[in-house]
Design a protein around this motif. Structure first.
Motif, mmCIF file in Angstrom:
data_model
loop_
_atom_site.group_PDB
_atom_site.id
_atom_site.type_symbol
_atom_site.label_atom_id
_atom_site.label_comp_id
_atom_site.label_asym_id
_atom_site.label_seq_id
_atom_site.Cartn_x
_atom_site.Cartn_y
_atom_site.Cartn_z
ATOM 1 N N UNK A 114 6.732 -4.450 -4.842
ATOM 2 C CA UNK A 114 5.988 -5.485 -5.549
ATOM 3 C C UNK A 114 6.874 -6.340 -6.430
ATOM 4 N N UNK A 115 7.918 -5.722 -6.980
ATOM 5 C CA UNK A 115 8.840 -6.495 -7.794
ATOM 6 C C UNK A 115 9.605 -7.527 -6.995
ATOM 7 N N UNK A 116 9.927 -7.205 -5.748
ATOM 8 C CA UNK A 116 10.677 -8.123 -4.892
ATOM 9 C C UNK A 116 9.772 -9.064 -4.112
ATOM 10 N N UNK A 117 8.525 -8.633 -3.859
ATOM 11 C CA UNK A 117 7.604 -9.424 -3.041
ATOM 12 C C UNK A 117 6.248 -9.511 -3.770
ATOM 13 N N UNK A 118 6.196 -10.256 -4.857
ATOM 14 C CA UNK A 118 5.003 -10.230 -5.715
ATOM 15 C C UNK A 118 3.741 -10.787 -5.078
ATOM 16 N N UNK A 119 3.860 -11.567 -4.006
ATOM 17 C CA UNK A 119 2.673 -12.170 -3.401
ATOM 18 C C UNK A 119 2.179 -11.417 -2.166
ATOM 19 N N UNK A 120 2.801 -10.272 -1.884
ATOM 20 C CA UNK A 120 2.329 -9.423 -0.792
ATOM 21 C C UNK A 120 1.586 -8.238 -1.396
ATOM 22 N N UNK A 121 0.342 -8.078 -1.023
ATOM 23 C CA UNK A 121 -0.488 -6.990 -1.531
ATOM 24 C C UNK A 121 -0.419 -5.811 -0.574
ATOM 25 N N UNK A 122 -0.431 -4.601 -1.121
ATOM 26 C CA UNK A 122 -0.422 -3.386 -0.296
ATOM 27 C C UNK A 122 -1.673 -2.578 -0.599
ATOM 28 N N UNK A 123 -2.420 -2.238 0.454
ATOM 29 C CA UNK A 123 -3.601 -1.380 0.333
ATOM 30 C C UNK A 123 -3.243 0.001 0.882
ATOM 31 N N UNK A 124 -3.487 1.048 0.102
ATOM 32 C CA UNK A 124 -3.151 2.411 0.494
ATOM 33 C C UNK A 124 -4.436 3.219 0.641
ATOM 34 N N UNK A 125 -4.600 3.885 1.782
ATOM 35 C CA UNK A 125 -5.800 4.688 2.028
ATOM 36 C C UNK A 125 -5.409 6.091 2.467
ATOM 37 N N UNK A 126 -6.354 7.021 2.298
ATOM 38 C CA UNK A 126 -6.119 8.430 2.632
ATOM 39 C C UNK A 126 -7.105 8.867 3.705
ATOM 40 N N UNK A 127 -6.596 9.501 4.751
ATOM 41 C CA UNK A 127 -7.445 10.077 5.805
ATOM 42 C C UNK A 127 -6.588 11.056 6.580
ATOM 43 N N UNK A 128 -7.207 11.803 7.488
ATOM 44 C CA UNK A 128 -6.452 12.719 8.327
ATOM 45 C C UNK A 128 -5.677 11.953 9.403
ATOM 46 N N UNK A 129 -4.729 12.638 10.029
ATOM 47 C CA UNK A 129 -3.799 11.955 10.936
ATOM 48 C C UNK A 129 -4.481 11.326 12.139
ATOM 49 N N UNK A 130 -5.409 12.022 12.778
ATOM 50 C CA UNK A 130 -6.030 11.480 13.988
ATOM 51 C C UNK A 130 -6.814 10.205 13.709
ATOM 52 N N UNK A 131 -7.708 10.168 12.709
ATOM 53 C CA UNK A 131 -8.397 8.889 12.454
ATOM 54 C C UNK A 131 -7.456 7.779 12.029
ATOM 55 N N UNK A 132 -6.380 8.097 11.313
ATOM 56 C CA UNK A 132 -5.428 7.050 10.943
ATOM 57 C C UNK A 132 -4.728 6.494 12.181
ATOM 58 N N UNK A 133 -4.370 7.361 13.126
ATOM 59 C CA UNK A 133 -3.745 6.874 14.359
ATOM 60 C C UNK A 133 -4.700 5.959 15.119
ATOM 61 N N UNK A 134 -5.985 6.300 15.129
ATOM 62 C CA UNK A 134 -6.971 5.448 15.809
ATOM 63 C C UNK A 134 -7.141 4.122 15.090
ATOM 64 N N UNK A 135 -7.131 4.153 13.752
ATOM 65 C CA UNK A 135 -7.223 2.905 12.991
ATOM 66 C C UNK A 135 -6.014 2.010 13.267
ATOM 67 N N UNK A 136 -4.858 2.626 13.433
ATOM 68 C CA UNK A 136 -3.655 1.851 13.727
ATOM 69 C C UNK A 136 -3.789 1.165 15.084
ATOM 70 N N UNK A 137 -4.277 1.885 16.077
ATOM 71 C CA UNK A 137 -4.415 1.306 17.408
ATOM 72 C C UNK A 137 -5.472 0.200 17.448
#
Length: 292
Positions: A114-137
């Motif tokens: 954030x210090x180097x790229x102040x206009x890029x927002x990052x959203x962090x979420x928590x879930x198990x590996x399989x649903x995260x892999x499906x969300x990625x696809x």
């Protein structure tokens, strides 16, 4: 076809409501309704089933979901790339993790990024590996820190994590060098995340073991407490287990088993500039902090 309409459609189906989608995307309710009507007119058939409870997809819409998803993702990449060419570094990076144990490391990376790229927002979420892999696809997220899964994405390994058994101090094998994996079919078993594909369920399936499930929980701390009360044994990754020692014993498995943990991400060629910038920034720092 206007990719913004595809994005609006996907958001409406995600939230189940046109008004909620309008709020999330910065449209008026009438504006998003007109977008959906225009998209349906363009295609020549209904896409949404509208009811008092919200909206849901028609069968024809379900058939087109992969195409809508790809068009929305391509539109996002196009818009961010055009902004980058104009000299504006903007965007949102959506990252998931299956491991809250790495929140501290990720927090430091996010702060530095954030210090180097102040206009890029990052959203962090928590879930198990399989649903995260499906969300990625499905392009719902851009990258994730997970146990290795099969899928159409790039993979960067970081470390191997051992599968371990948790048993009470009163268990007859509490002082054994390892727990035979067959004991999960014999002893009362405490299942974590019942009904979900997990590292545990995948391991047991590979060995042809149907666990003797007595209790189910959706929290590793709850599993620890049940084990400590001598109500059964459980299985988990060592990353989760190592913070739970006390009234229990943590034993390796016989035969030994482990899972690879790493970063899954969309192919670099289709990533928007914000995601490429974050991935290039975060990966070497993750390797230094948690890589084996």
């Amino acid at each position: 076809m206007d990719s913004a309409k595809c994005t609006a459609l996907l958001k409406a189906l995600e939230l189940g409501n046109l008004s909620a989608a309008a709020d999330a995307l910065g449209y008026t309710p009438s504006g998003i309704s007109r977008m959906m009507a225009s998209l349906e007119q363009e295609l020549g058939f209904p896409l949404l089933i509208r009811s008092k409870s919200g909206v849901s997809p028609t069968p024809d819409c379900v058939r087109l979901m992969p195409a809508f998803t790809e068009l929305a993702a391509a539109g996002r990449t196009l818009e961010e790339t055009a902004a980058h060419i104009r000299g504006a570094e903007v965007g949102t990076v959506r990252m998931g993790t299956a491991y809250p144990q790495f929140y501290g490391v990720l927090a430091g990376i996010l702060a530095d990024f954030g210090g180097e790229h102040p206009r890029i927002r990052v959203e962090l979420s928590l879930a198990n590996s399989t649903p995260l892999a499906r969300q990625l696809e499905s392009h719902a997220i851009d990258l994730c820190l997970i146990s290795r899964r099969e899928g159409n994405f790039d993979w960067e390994p970081l470390l191997q994590d051992e599968h371990v058994a948790l048993v009470s101090a009163q268990h007859p094998l509490a002082d054994a060098p390892a727990l035979p994996i067959t004991r999960f079919a014999e002893d009362d078993f405490i299942e974590v995340y019942p009904g979900e594909e997990s590292d545990n369920s995948r391991l047991l399936a590979r060995h042809g073991i149907t666990p003797n499930t007595r209790f189910t929980v959706i929290d590793t701390q709850a599993a620890h407490e049940l084990v400590a009360a001598n109500l059964g044994i459980t299985l988990m990754n060592n990353l989760y287990a190592k913070d739970l020692e006390g009234r229990i014993r943590i034993l390796p498995l016989d035969p030994p088993a482990s899972v690879e943990i790493g970063i899954a991400s969309a192919a670099e060629a289709i990533q928007p500039p914000s995601v490429r910038a974050f991935t290039a920034f975060a990966l070497p720092r993750l390797r230094d902090a948690i890589g084996a």
